[in-house]
Design a protein around this motif. Structure first.
Motif, mmCIF file in Angstrom:
data_model
loop_
_atom_site.group_PDB
_atom_site.id
_atom_site.type_symbol
_atom_site.label_atom_id
_atom_site.label_comp_id
_atom_site.label_asym_id
_atom_site.label_seq_id
_atom_site.Cartn_x
_atom_site.Cartn_y
_atom_site.Cartn_z
ATOM 1 N N MET A 1 -13.704 -29.412 -27.941
ATOM 2 C CA MET A 1 -13.651 -30.842 -27.822
ATOM 3 C C MET A 1 -12.697 -31.395 -28.878
ATOM 4 O O MET A 1 -12.744 -30.998 -30.036
ATOM 5 N N ILE A 2 -11.845 -32.285 -28.443
ATOM 6 C CA ILE A 2 -10.920 -32.966 -29.341
ATOM 7 C C ILE A 2 -11.052 -34.461 -29.066
ATOM 8 O O ILE A 2 -10.941 -34.894 -27.918
ATOM 9 N N ARG A 3 -11.293 -35.219 -30.143
ATOM 10 C CA ARG A 3 -11.399 -36.675 -29.999
ATOM 11 C C ARG A 3 -10.666 -37.355 -31.139
ATOM 12 O O ARG A 3 -10.760 -36.933 -32.294
ATOM 13 N N LEU A 14 -22.422 -33.059 -33.811
ATOM 14 C CA LEU A 14 -21.258 -32.203 -33.575
ATOM 15 C C LEU A 14 -21.594 -30.739 -33.864
ATOM 16 O O LEU A 14 -21.174 -29.837 -33.125
ATOM 17 N N GLN A 17 -23.403 -29.181 -30.979
ATOM 18 C CA GLN A 17 -22.531 -28.886 -29.842
ATOM 19 C C GLN A 17 -21.808 -27.552 -30.000
ATOM 20 O O GLN A 17 -21.402 -26.949 -29.015
ATOM 21 N N LEU A 18 -21.650 -27.105 -31.233
ATOM 22 C CA LEU A 18 -20.939 -25.852 -31.491
ATOM 23 C C LEU A 18 -21.802 -24.608 -31.265
ATOM 24 O O LEU A 18 -21.271 -23.505 -31.170
ATOM 25 N N ASP A 75 -16.328 -21.728 -29.879
ATOM 26 C CA ASP A 75 -16.063 -23.134 -29.613
ATOM 27 C C ASP A 75 -15.369 -23.760 -30.820
ATOM 28 O O ASP A 75 -15.489 -23.261 -31.944
ATOM 29 N N CYS A 77 -14.408 -27.844 -32.370
ATOM 30 C CA CYS A 77 -14.559 -29.288 -32.248
ATOM 31 C C CYS A 77 -13.718 -29.955 -33.334
ATOM 32 O O CYS A 77 -13.856 -29.630 -34.513
ATOM 33 N N VAL A 79 -12.671 -33.888 -34.509
ATOM 34 C CA VAL A 79 -12.792 -35.334 -34.363
ATOM 35 C C VAL A 79 -12.030 -35.955 -35.523
ATOM 36 O O VAL A 79 -12.294 -35.624 -36.686
#
Length: 149
Positions: A1-3, A14, A17-18, A75, A77, A79
């Motif tokens: 995920m990239i935000r 976060l 989620q990993l 994974d 992430c 942000v």
């Protein structure tokens, strides 16, 4: 995920989620914060981060893809906040999950080094009444050299 976003982020959410059931052996995370500028300890300091929408996310995806080619990651992430930020605000979260700690630590470090130098962000620091755009630091470029060896 990239935000890329203006709103703050929840580190615990976060992190969760990993986690990949039964496979995750390690999670390495980095959270960057706005710190008080050392040369003006009594002045209110802040900065504004700008980005080029679309291009910034593309840069970040290329960095993550490169990390995933180098290490067997479960994974990733990333942000990154934009807009006006003040002292103690969270700026960036990079989290990596892997089966083993070495891959997680190395990939997290790699992503941060490349993010600091290659992602399309621009920073303007404000100290009291004075504002200035910040140039890239020599140390950031030097940090990249170790990954090319």
């Amino acid at each position: 995920m990239i935000r890329v976003q203006q709103d703050d982020f929840d580190v615990q959410a976060l992190y969760k989620q990993l986690l990949k059931k039964n496979d995750t052996g390690a999670v390495a995370m980095f959270v960057g914060l706005v710190r008080q500028f050392a040369d003006q300890p009594n002045e209110t300091c802040s900065f504004e981060l700008e980005h080029y929408p679309g291009m910034t996310e593309h840069n970040l995806q290329e960095i993550v893809d490169d990390a995933q080619r180098r290490w067997p990651l479960l994974d990733v992430c990333v942000v990154h906040r934009v807009g006006r930020l003040s002292v103690d605000d969270q700026i960036v979260f990079v989290g990596v999950s892997a089966s083993h700690r070495a891959e997680a630590f190395q990939a997290c470090d790699f992503i941060m080094d490349y993010l600091k130098s290659r992602a399309a962000f621009w920073k303007k620091e404000t100290q009291g009444e004075c504002s200035q755009w910040v140039d890239a630091k020599q140390g950031d470029a030097l940090s990249l050299e170790r990954w090319s060896q």
